[in-house]
Design a protein around this motif. Structure first.
Motif, PDB file in Angstrom:
ATOM      1  N   LEU A 387       5.177   7.737 -17.488  1.00 11.67           N
ATOM      2  CA  LEU A 387       4.713   7.799 -16.094  1.00 11.67           C
ATOM      3  C   LEU A 387       4.451   9.228 -15.642  1.00 11.67           C
ATOM      4  N   TYR A 402       3.066   5.437 -11.053  1.00  5.01           N
ATOM      5  CA  TYR A 402       2.551   4.191 -11.628  1.00  5.01           C
ATOM      6  C   TYR A 402       1.150   3.898 -11.099  1.00  5.01           C
ATOM      7  N   ARG A 405      -1.333   6.131 -12.933  1.00  2.00           N
ATOM      8  CA  ARG A 405      -1.504   5.848 -14.369  1.00  2.00           C
ATOM      9  C   ARG A 405      -2.107   4.465 -14.600  1.00  2.00           C
ATOM     10  N   LYS A 428      -1.900   1.798 -23.603  1.00  2.00           N
ATOM     11  CA  LYS A 428      -1.318   2.688 -22.597  1.00  2.00           C
ATOM     12  C   LYS A 428      -1.074   1.953 -21.285  1.00  2.00           C
ATOM     13  N   VAL A 432       2.522   1.644 -19.434  1.00  5.25           N
ATOM     14  CA  VAL A 432       2.720   2.024 -18.031  1.00  5.25           C
ATOM     15  C   VAL A 432       3.396   0.885 -17.271  1.00  5.25           C
TER      16      VAL A 432
END
Length: 497
Positions: A387, A402, A405, A428, A432
């Protein structure tokens, strides 16, 4: 010398003179004969007593002095032997055995040049004397090794100097000079116990005021970081021998090192850490051979570097301290702490294991367990790193991270990328979601921070089976399902640039 074959002694002979002289000679010769018997049986002390009685009866017989000298030599009492030999040569200047024994005593005492002169006198009187020829070669070899040792000491090749002195001492077992040269080299090699044993033996058996022996002992004390005792020895040396160059030099160096170290300590206590760092650096340049003091200086500088947040420098200095003194627990502790602070957990565990093996205290056990826990945690996915937040991040910071991302890695954003790129971004995006799912839940976050296994956080299946899209939908709002036709929920849009 006592392990060698006994030297030749003169056989009894009687000269025909007047009656009284004849009787005196007979009595002296009887004592000499008794001494020869003891000598042959290797009872050298008894032989000396008999030869002494013979000398008392007839003090002008060179042979009696020569025989007593031979007995002294077999007991390694070369100085007494040399005194007797010289007395015999005053009486008889053509006494070949006298010159030969004189050379052997001089050689045993390390006087190789003088020994060569004596052996040459033997050859002047007896050109075919094989023993004298052999001994001249030995004396030349001793002088060669002595010169080599001197050069090695100047070059700092102390191991070779020890070797050369050992070669000399094989032929010159009573040479105090060679013994102390070896002791000095041993001290400079860090073999302090061996060096001090040699110096102490000379002070106890030979000469209690030998300035070179006191210098060697002081040298060892200085390098063992017993500075005050070392100072006392150097001061005593300079009282006995005011021009003792080596004692002057090392005493000056020792005082400078102590003063610079204390100056650094003072600046550190005052909070002037950079100044302390500079002073410790200067102190380390004073005497590279002082391992124990330099080990402490490296540790002190490492402490300063850690306060300056120069962790790599601190680790390097701790390693230097440990290299000089591998029993330095404080240096291991400092390095392990630096490893922990820089997340080098395997190295930290290794150091703490070494520490705990040496000292099984409760505190060291706790530190080792903490390092092992951090190592275990480091091998999992680092949700904080995923994060992009630190471990002390607030819940608001975690949510903000969050949001950023998830939008960056959402598959819909990468629908026009290559298949490989889409697959990477999907991975990814999933990570996340996992990270947020754990760090946004206080209970799960606490268990994650404590080092609990990932599978234990959710029971069977763990977070690998959580749909990241569900987390995304829950966070942003909107309906369920896969993609988001018409854009992302919550009015978010991507910005490319």
């Amino acid at each position: 010398m006592s392990s060698e074959a006994p030297m030749d002694v003169e056989s009894p002979h009687v000269e025909n003179t007047h009656t009284e002289l004849l009787k005196t000679n007979i009595d002296a010769e009887k004592k000499k004969a008794e001494g020869n018997t003891f000598y042959t049986n290797k009872q050298y002390k008894e032989a000396i007593e008999c030869y002494t009685e013979a000398i008392d009866i007839s003090p002008t017989c060179a042979a009696y002095y020569g025989n007593r000298a031979a007995a002294y030599m077999m007991l390694n009492r070369y100085k007494e032997a040399l005194s007797d030999i010289r007395e015999s040569l005053k009486i008889d200047k053509s006494f070949v055995k006298g010159y030969l024994r004189e050379g052997k005593c001089q050689l045993a005492l390390g006087e190789a040049q003088a020994a060569t002169c004596s052996f040459k006198k033997v050859l002047d009187l007896d050109p075919d004397n094989a023993s004298a020829k052999t001994d001249i070669a030995i004396a030349n070899g001793v002088m060669k090794f002595e010169d080599m040792a001197e050069g090695d000491m100047q070059k700092g090749d102390y191991r070779k100097a020890v070797f050369c002195m050992d070669q000399c001492l094989q032929k010159c077992p009573a040479c105090i000079k060679f013994k102390l040269k070896k002791a000095e080299a041993l001290g400079l090699l860090g073999r302090y116990q061996e060096a001090q044993e040699i110096a102490n033996d000379i002070l106890q058996r030979e000469d209690s005021m030998n300035s070179d022996a006191l210098y060697v002992r002081g040298l060892c004390l200085y390098y063992e970081d017993m500075v005050d005792k070392a100072f006392q020895h150097f001061q005593q040396v300079l009282r006995l021998a005011p021009d003792h160059g080596k004692a002057k030099e090392i005493y000056k160096k020792a005082k400078a090192l102590k003063a610079k170290k204390e100056e650094g300590n003072t600046e550190f206590r005052l909070g002037n850490v950079q100044k302390a760092h500079d002073l410790y650096t200067e102190a380390l340049e004073i005497d590279p051979l002082n391992k124990f003091t330099n080990s402490k200086l490296y540790f002190n500088r490492a402490t300063v570097s850690s306060k300056l947040n120069r962790m790599d420098d601190a680790i390097s200095d701790c390693s230097n301290a440990i290299e000089l003194d591998d029993t330095y627990i404080k240096a291991y502790l400092r390095r392990a702490k630096c490893y922990m602070d820089t997340e080098q957990y395997e190295e930290a565990v290794r150091d703490y294991e070494k520490i705990f093996k040496t000292d099984k205290s409760r505190e060291h056990k706790r530190l080792l367990q903490e390092a092992k826990l951090e190592l275990k945690k480091s091998k999992r996915k680092d949700y904080y790193k995923i994060l992009g937040v630190n471990k002390s991040a607030s819940m608001e910071e975690i949510k903000k991270a969050y949001r950023k991302r998830a939008l960056i890695h959402h598959p819909d954003r990468h629908s026009h990328d290559t298949p490989d790129k889409q697959k990477e971004e999907e991975r990814k995006f999933k990570e996340v979601g996992e990270a947020y799912g754990v760090l946004s839940d206080t209970r799960k976050k606490d268990r994650y921070d404590s080092g609990a296994d990932l599978d234990d956080l959710e029971g069977p299946g763990g977070f690998d089976h959580v749909d990241p899209n569900v987390i995304f939908q829950t966070f942003f709002g909107g309906g369920g399902g896969g993609g988001f036709p018409g854009g992302f929920p919550g009015g978010f849009s991507f910005q490319f640039g």
